[in-house]
Design a protein around this motif. Structure first.
Motif, PDB file in Angstrom:
ATOM      1  N   TYR A 138     -57.236  22.972  46.325  1.00 55.55           N
ATOM      2  CA  TYR A 138     -55.888  22.700  45.842  1.00 55.55           C
ATOM      3  C   TYR A 138     -55.744  23.132  44.385  1.00 55.55           C
ATOM      4  N   ILE A 139     -54.645  23.796  44.094  1.00 50.73           N
ATOM      5  CA  ILE A 139     -54.358  24.237  42.732  1.00 50.73           C
ATOM      6  C   ILE A 139     -53.311  23.312  42.138  1.00 50.73           C
ATOM      7  N   LEU A 140     -53.635  22.759  40.971  1.00 46.15           N
ATOM      8  CA  LEU A 140     -52.723  21.842  40.311  1.00 46.15           C
ATOM      9  C   LEU A 140     -52.460  22.295  38.882  1.00 46.15           C
ATOM     10  N   PRO A 141     -51.292  21.943  38.340  1.00 45.01           N
ATOM     11  CA  PRO A 141     -50.997  22.288  36.941  1.00 45.01           C
ATOM     12  C   PRO A 141     -51.764  21.359  36.005  1.00 45.01           C
ATOM     13  N   THR A 142     -52.250  21.901  34.922  1.00 43.03           N
ATOM     14  CA  THR A 142     -53.005  21.099  33.977  1.00 43.03           C
ATOM     15  C   THR A 142     -52.208  20.837  32.707  1.00 43.03           C
ATOM     16  N   ARG A 143     -52.493  19.713  32.089  1.00 43.53           N
ATOM     17  CA  ARG A 143     -51.896  19.422  30.794  1.00 43.53           C
ATOM     18  C   ARG A 143     -52.713  20.126  29.709  1.00 43.53           C
ATOM     19  N   PRO A 144     -52.336  20.016  28.436  1.00 43.02           N
ATOM     20  CA  PRO A 144     -53.103  20.650  27.353  1.00 43.02           C
ATOM     21  C   PRO A 144     -54.559  20.222  27.383  1.00 43.02           C
ATOM     22  N   PRO A 145     -55.448  21.009  26.735  1.00 45.46           N
ATOM     23  CA  PRO A 145     -56.888  20.776  26.822  1.00 45.46           C
ATOM     24  C   PRO A 145     -57.295  19.316  26.680  1.00 45.46           C
ATOM     25  N   THR A 162     -65.108  17.089  45.623  1.00 48.62           N
ATOM     26  CA  THR A 162     -65.682  16.098  46.517  1.00 48.62           C
ATOM     27  C   THR A 162     -66.408  16.861  47.622  1.00 48.62           C
ATOM     28  N   ARG A 163     -66.944  16.146  48.591  1.00 44.18           N
ATOM     29  CA  ARG A 163     -67.606  16.818  49.716  1.00 44.18           C
ATOM     30  C   ARG A 163     -66.605  17.561  50.595  1.00 44.18           C
ATOM     31  N   LYS A 164     -65.333  17.138  50.555  1.00 45.17           N
ATOM     32  CA  LYS A 164     -64.364  17.647  51.524  1.00 45.17           C
ATOM     33  C   LYS A 164     -63.248  18.496  50.930  1.00 45.17           C
ATOM     34  N   GLU A 165     -63.115  18.511  49.590  1.00 46.27           N
ATOM     35  CA  GLU A 165     -62.063  19.313  48.985  1.00 46.27           C
ATOM     36  C   GLU A 165     -62.394  19.586  47.527  1.00 46.27           C
ATOM     37  N   ILE A 166     -61.688  20.584  46.989  1.00 50.93           N
ATOM     38  CA  ILE A 166     -61.840  20.946  45.579  1.00 50.93           C
ATOM     39  C   ILE A 166     -60.453  20.985  44.950  1.00 50.93           C
ATOM     40  N   PHE A 167     -60.338  20.417  43.748  1.00 46.62           N
ATOM     41  CA  PHE A 167     -59.092  20.459  42.985  1.00 46.62           C
ATOM     42  C   PHE A 167     -59.339  21.284  41.728  1.00 46.62           C
ATOM     43  N   LEU A 168     -58.533  22.309  41.534  1.00 43.91           N
ATOM     44  CA  LEU A 168     -58.627  23.134  40.339  1.00 43.91           C
ATOM     45  C   LEU A 168     -57.356  22.947  39.520  1.00 43.91           C
ATOM     46  N   PHE A 169     -57.521  22.521  38.277  1.00 47.99           N
ATOM     47  CA  PHE A 169     -56.390  22.286  37.381  1.00 47.99           C
ATOM     48  C   PHE A 169     -56.267  23.516  36.484  1.00 47.99           C
ATOM     49  N   VAL A 170     -55.279  24.335  36.751  1.00 47.60           N
ATOM     50  CA  VAL A 170     -55.177  25.641  36.104  1.00 47.60           C
ATOM     51  C   VAL A 170     -54.002  25.668  35.135  1.00 47.60           C
ATOM     52  N   LYS A 171     -54.252  26.169  33.929  1.00 44.90           N
ATOM     53  CA  LYS A 171     -53.163  26.317  32.972  1.00 44.90           C
ATOM     54  C   LYS A 171     -52.622  27.746  33.032  1.00 44.90           C
ATOM     55  N   GLN A 172     -51.497  27.962  32.426  1.00 42.85           N
ATOM     56  CA  GLN A 172     -50.823  29.247  32.563  1.00 42.85           C
ATOM     57  C   GLN A 172     -51.576  30.385  31.882  1.00 42.85           C
ATOM     58  N   GLN A 173     -52.333  30.082  30.836  1.00 46.19           N
ATOM     59  CA  GLN A 173     -53.106  31.125  30.156  1.00 46.19           C
ATOM     60  C   GLN A 173     -54.523  31.133  30.727  1.00 46.19           C
ATOM     61  N   TRP A 174     -54.787  32.002  31.668  1.00 44.57           N
ATOM     62  CA  TRP A 174     -56.104  32.068  32.282  1.00 44.57           C
ATOM     63  C   TRP A 174     -56.505  33.523  32.463  1.00 44.57           C
ATOM     64  N   ASN A 175     -57.787  33.762  32.659  1.00 44.13           N
ATOM     65  CA  ASN A 175     -58.238  35.098  33.034  1.00 44.13           C
ATOM     66  C   ASN A 175     -59.273  34.967  34.141  1.00 44.13           C
ATOM     67  N   LYS A 176     -59.532  36.048  34.798  1.00 47.76           N
ATOM     68  CA  LYS A 176     -60.352  36.021  36.007  1.00 47.76           C
ATOM     69  C   LYS A 176     -61.776  35.550  35.726  1.00 47.76           C
ATOM     70  N   ASP A 177     -62.351  35.958  34.622  1.00 47.59           N
ATOM     71  CA  ASP A 177     -63.740  35.613  34.338  1.00 47.59           C
ATOM     72  C   ASP A 177     -63.923  34.116  34.102  1.00 47.59           C
ATOM     73  N   THR A 178     -63.042  33.524  33.297  1.00 48.59           N
ATOM     74  CA  THR A 178     -63.183  32.092  33.031  1.00 48.59           C
ATOM     75  C   THR A 178     -62.813  31.264  34.256  1.00 48.59           C
TER      76      THR A 178
END
Length: 244
Positions: A72-79, A94-110
């Motif tokens: 699941y992709i979720l919006p993140t607040r400031p650092p 968790t064992r059954k799912e992953i939550f990724l909190f992604v901010k608007q400024q991202w790049n593929k490597d990070t």
């Protein structure tokens, strides 16, 4: 397996049988204001996050014989406490799912470094059990193994700063003083979390740094890649690695 944005309705449905999940997600970085916005789903679609993450999932599932779990992709607040300004966000697995909190400024490597760390957790948990039953030893090694995988697959510059912020002499001292006597401490004990994350008089991210050093020493001594030790039971990592 699905990679999808989490909106308010999906979160409500998800919460029906998972008590307290919204508080957990907010504590790990979710911005509930953006979650209610249609613009969030539109932005994710335009940024092609789905394709990037699916590429990562395909690669590492094959590499590690990993599980097929929803992401699941979720919006993140400031650092937050667990983020630097140059990081794409934060994660929670968790064992059954992953939550990724992604901010608007991202790049593929990070973003790959974030994915590797969290998917490694889920992969290890599939074989080693639910973290609710972890001892401090288990928790230290789970964090250390995930971050060692980041080093191997993404490069040393992508290793989290809290994993390498202390020199080895400090870590050896703290190992003898605080960690070794408490390796069997269950997760439900409040001291477990203090030793893992710091606070209450303990150095910040103490357990993360210890775990990374422990795994690094083991991998160097045994000359083995992270893929070879992803499922290795915690009791097979010798304590004496911190005493040599």
């Amino acid at each position: 397996m699905g990679i999808e944005p989490m909106n308010q309705q999906k979160l409500l449905e998800f919460m029906e049988d998972k008590e307290g999940v919204q508080q957990i997600l907010q504590r790990n970085g979710m911005d509930p204001r953006l979650l209610r916005s249609k613009a969030w789903e539109t932005w994710i679609s335009e940024e092609k996050l789905y394709n990037v993450l699916h590429q990562f999932w395909t690669t590492y599932r094959k590499e590690w014989d990993g599980p097929d779990v929803p992401i699941y992709i979720l919006p993140t607040r400031p650092p937050s406490l667990f983020q630097r300004n140059d990081q794409p966000g934060a994660g929670f697995a968790t064992r059954k799912e992953i939550f990724l909190f992604v901010k608007q400024q991202w790049n593929k490597d990070t973003l790959q470094a974030l994915f590797v760390h969290e998917y490694h957790h889920t992969t290890r948990m599939q074989k080693r059990g639910d973290p609710i039953h972890f001892t401090l030893r288990d928790s230290l090694l789970m964090e250390g193994l995930a971050e060692y995988a980041v080093k191997e697959y993404c490069g040393e510059s992508f290793v989290s700063p809290w994993s390498t912020q202390y020199d080895t002499k400090q870590l050896e001292k703290w190992w003898a003083q605080w960690i070794k006597p408490n390796l069997d401490l269950p997760r439900k004990d409040s001291l477990h979390q203090s030793l893992l994350q710091g606070g209450g008089g303990y150095p910040k991210f103490l357990g993360y740094a210890i775990g990374y050093e422990w795994v690094s020493r083991y991998a160097k001594k045994e000359k083995c890649p992270s893929k070879q030790i992803i499922y290795l039971p915690s009791n097979q990592f010798p304590d004496k690695l911190f005493e040599d």
